[in-house]
Design a protein around this motif. Structure first.
Motif, short mmCIF file in Angstrom:
data_model
loop_
_atom_site.label_atom_id
_atom_site.label_comp_id
_atom_site.label_asym_id
_atom_site.label_seq_id
_atom_site.Cartn_x
_atom_site.Cartn_y
_atom_site.Cartn_z
N ALA A 29 18.81 -5.67 15.24
CA ALA A 29 17.56 -6.35 15.57
C ALA A 29 17.80 -7.46 16.59
O ALA A 29 18.79 -8.17 16.54
CB ALA A 29 16.95 -6.93 14.30
N LEU A 30 16.86 -7.56 17.52
CA LEU A 30 16.86 -8.64 18.51
C LEU A 30 15.78 -9.62 18.08
O LEU A 30 14.59 -9.45 18.38
CB LEU A 30 16.56 -8.07 19.90
N HIS A 31 16.16 -10.64 17.31
CA HIS A 31 15.20 -11.61 16.80
C HIS A 31 14.93 -12.69 17.84
O HIS A 31 15.84 -13.14 18.54
CB HIS A 31 15.72 -12.26 15.52
N ASN A 32 13.67 -13.11 17.93
CA ASN A 32 13.34 -14.16 18.88
C ASN A 32 13.97 -15.47 18.43
O ASN A 32 14.15 -15.72 17.24
CB ASN A 32 11.82 -14.27 19.04
N PRO A 33 14.35 -16.32 19.39
CA PRO A 33 15.10 -17.54 19.06
C PRO A 33 14.30 -18.57 18.28
O PRO A 33 14.86 -19.42 17.59
CB PRO A 33 15.53 -18.09 20.42
N GLY A 34 12.98 -18.54 18.38
CA GLY A 34 12.15 -19.46 17.61
C GLY A 34 11.73 -18.83 16.29
O GLY A 34 12.39 -17.93 15.78
N ASN A 35 10.65 -19.30 15.77
CA ASN A 35 10.15 -18.74 14.51
C ASN A 35 8.71 -18.27 14.67
O ASN A 35 7.87 -18.47 13.81
CB ASN A 35 10.24 -19.79 13.39
N GLU A 36 8.45 -17.62 15.82
CA GLU A 36 7.12 -17.07 16.03
C GLU A 36 6.82 -15.99 14.99
O GLU A 36 7.72 -15.32 14.49
CB GLU A 36 7.02 -16.45 17.43
N ALA A 37 5.55 -15.82 14.71
CA ALA A 37 5.15 -14.81 13.75
C ALA A 37 5.54 -13.42 14.26
O ALA A 37 5.29 -13.07 15.41
CB ALA A 37 3.65 -14.87 13.51
N THR A 38 6.17 -12.64 13.40
CA THR A 38 6.58 -11.28 13.77
C THR A 38 6.57 -10.40 12.54
O THR A 38 6.90 -10.84 11.43
CB THR A 38 7.98 -11.30 14.43
N GLU A 39 6.20 -9.15 12.75
CA GLU A 39 6.15 -8.20 11.63
C GLU A 39 6.31 -6.78 12.16
O GLU A 39 5.79 -6.44 13.23
CB GLU A 39 4.83 -8.33 10.88
N SER A 40 7.05 -5.97 11.42
CA SER A 40 7.22 -4.56 11.79
C SER A 40 7.25 -3.71 10.53
O SER A 40 7.65 -4.17 9.46
CB SER A 40 8.49 -4.35 12.61
N ASP A 56 0.80 -1.22 0.00
CA ASP A 56 0.00 0.00 0.00
C ASP A 56 0.84 1.27 0.00
O ASP A 56 0.28 2.36 -0.16
CB ASP A 56 -0.94 0.02 1.20
N SER A 57 2.14 1.15 0.19
CA SER A 57 3.01 2.33 0.17
C SER A 57 4.46 1.93 0.03
O SER A 57 4.97 1.14 0.84
CB SER A 57 2.84 3.16 1.46
N GLU A 58 5.12 2.50 -0.95
CA GLU A 58 6.55 2.22 -1.12
C GLU A 58 7.39 2.81 0.01
O GLU A 58 8.55 2.44 0.18
CB GLU A 58 7.02 2.80 -2.46
N PHE A 59 6.81 3.72 0.78
CA PHE A 59 7.55 4.37 1.86
C PHE A 59 7.60 3.52 3.14
O PHE A 59 8.28 3.90 4.08
CB PHE A 59 6.96 5.74 2.16
N VAL A 60 6.86 2.42 3.17
CA VAL A 60 6.86 1.55 4.35
C VAL A 60 7.71 0.32 4.06
O VAL A 60 7.39 -0.47 3.17
CB VAL A 60 5.43 1.14 4.74
N PHE A 61 8.79 0.20 4.81
CA PHE A 61 9.70 -0.95 4.76
C PHE A 61 9.12 -2.01 5.67
O PHE A 61 8.81 -1.74 6.83
CB PHE A 61 11.07 -0.47 5.22
N VAL A 62 9.00 -3.24 5.18
CA VAL A 62 8.37 -4.31 5.96
C VAL A 62 9.39 -5.40 6.28
O VAL A 62 10.04 -5.94 5.39
CB VAL A 62 7.19 -4.93 5.19
N SER A 63 9.51 -5.70 7.57
CA SER A 63 10.24 -6.87 8.03
C SER A 63 9.21 -7.85 8.56
O SER A 63 8.49 -7.54 9.51
CB SER A 63 11.24 -6.49 9.12
#
Length: 295
Positions: free
Chosen positions: A267-278, A75-82
């Protein structure tokens, strides 16, 4: 709008009852001052859609789209998604970004001034970002190290951490590397910046992008000098126990603004693979990267 200084190990200021839709010019000016002088501003209990998030970022400078489209929000090129979410409509953004010490866009001709970070989905653990205040890191350097970098410059490149795109599959590695060098050629910045707003001296290097130091004439300085600076600032501490390192944790609804000239982050990534988005919006302000009288 209520602004309070954070206590204990928490850095910066915390802002309650902030509504971007009704914020006054004085409110926004106050936030800008706090970003530069307190480095981190946490806006609590935010609920913004993508257009509103971009509009908020634009209050602090000119939003810039990340140069690689695979990071863009649809929806916007100005939003970077991780994000590591799997959607029926396909992947949005890139998973596990930023797990290295860096300042956003330090490898580009115009590094960002302010980063606006808005977690959308948080894991149960690993909910945060490591930071180092590189103005404090400069002040804490051994005087010998400070003297050794007066009038010097640092070279920065993205080459070590560029992520392979879907379109790179089956391409020769040398061809991909050549494209990286062409699209993001190395940049040369003073090793020590003078912040254009606060006047602080900032050690402007990072483990991810800085690959060499040189004198004013462009002659290479010993590689050990860069290693010593990275170690002294805390960036080589694999345990993240160095006195310069602090953690910004997140709660649902937090929207975090930080001074991208002064702070480096990881970035402090969680050790598992839980769903995450920013989501992230990054902006250029009206000031130059550094004052002309930078060391």
């Amino acid at each position: 709008m209520k602004i309070g200084t954070r206590t204990g190990d928490r850095r910066g200021v915390e802002v309650h009852d902030f509504d971007p839709a009704t914020a006054s010019s004085d409110d926004l000016a106050a936030l800008r001052r706090h970003i530069y002088h307190d480095k981190i501003v946490v806006l609590k209990q935010q609920a913004l859609d993508v257009p509103a998030f971009v509009a908020l970022g634009a209050q602090f400078g000119k939003p810039v789209a990340y140069y690689e489209p695979m990071y863009h929000h649809p929806d916007s090129e100005f939003v970077f998604v991780s994000s590591n979410l799997d959607r029926e409509t396909g992947r949005v953004g890139v998973p596990k970004t930023g797990a290295f010490w860096h300042s956003d866009y330090q490898f580009m001709p115009e590094p960002f001034a302010v980063t606006c970070f808005y977690p959308q989905r948080l894991p149960s653990v690993g909910r945060g970002t490591y930071f180092i205040d590189m103005a404090q890191a400069y002040q804490r350097l051994d005087p010998r190290l400070r003297t050794s970098i007066e009038g010097t410059f640092a070279r920065h490149s993205s080459r070590r951490y560029v992520k392979i795109r879907p379109t790179d599959v089956f391409r020769p590695l040398g061809e991909v590397i050549a494209e990286v060098e062409r699209k993001t050629p190395p940049q040369r910045w003073p090793t020590v910046l003078v912040h254009p707003v606060t006047g602080e001296k900032v050690l402007y290097i990072c483990e991810a992008f800085t690959y060499a130091l040189e004198d004013a004439a462009g002659d290479a300085l010993p590689a050990t000098l860069l290693t010593d600076l990275l170690a002294a600032s805390g960036q080589l501490d694999a345990e993240f126990a160095h006195d310069n390192i602090f953690v910004q944790s997140y709660e649902p609804g937090d929207l975090v603004l930080w001074d991208n000239r002064t702070l480096i982050h990881r970035a402090l990534h969680n050790p598992g693979n839980e769903a995450t988005e920013s989501f992230r919006v990054t902006v250029l302000d009206e000031h130059p990267l550094t004052k002309e009288d930078a060391a």
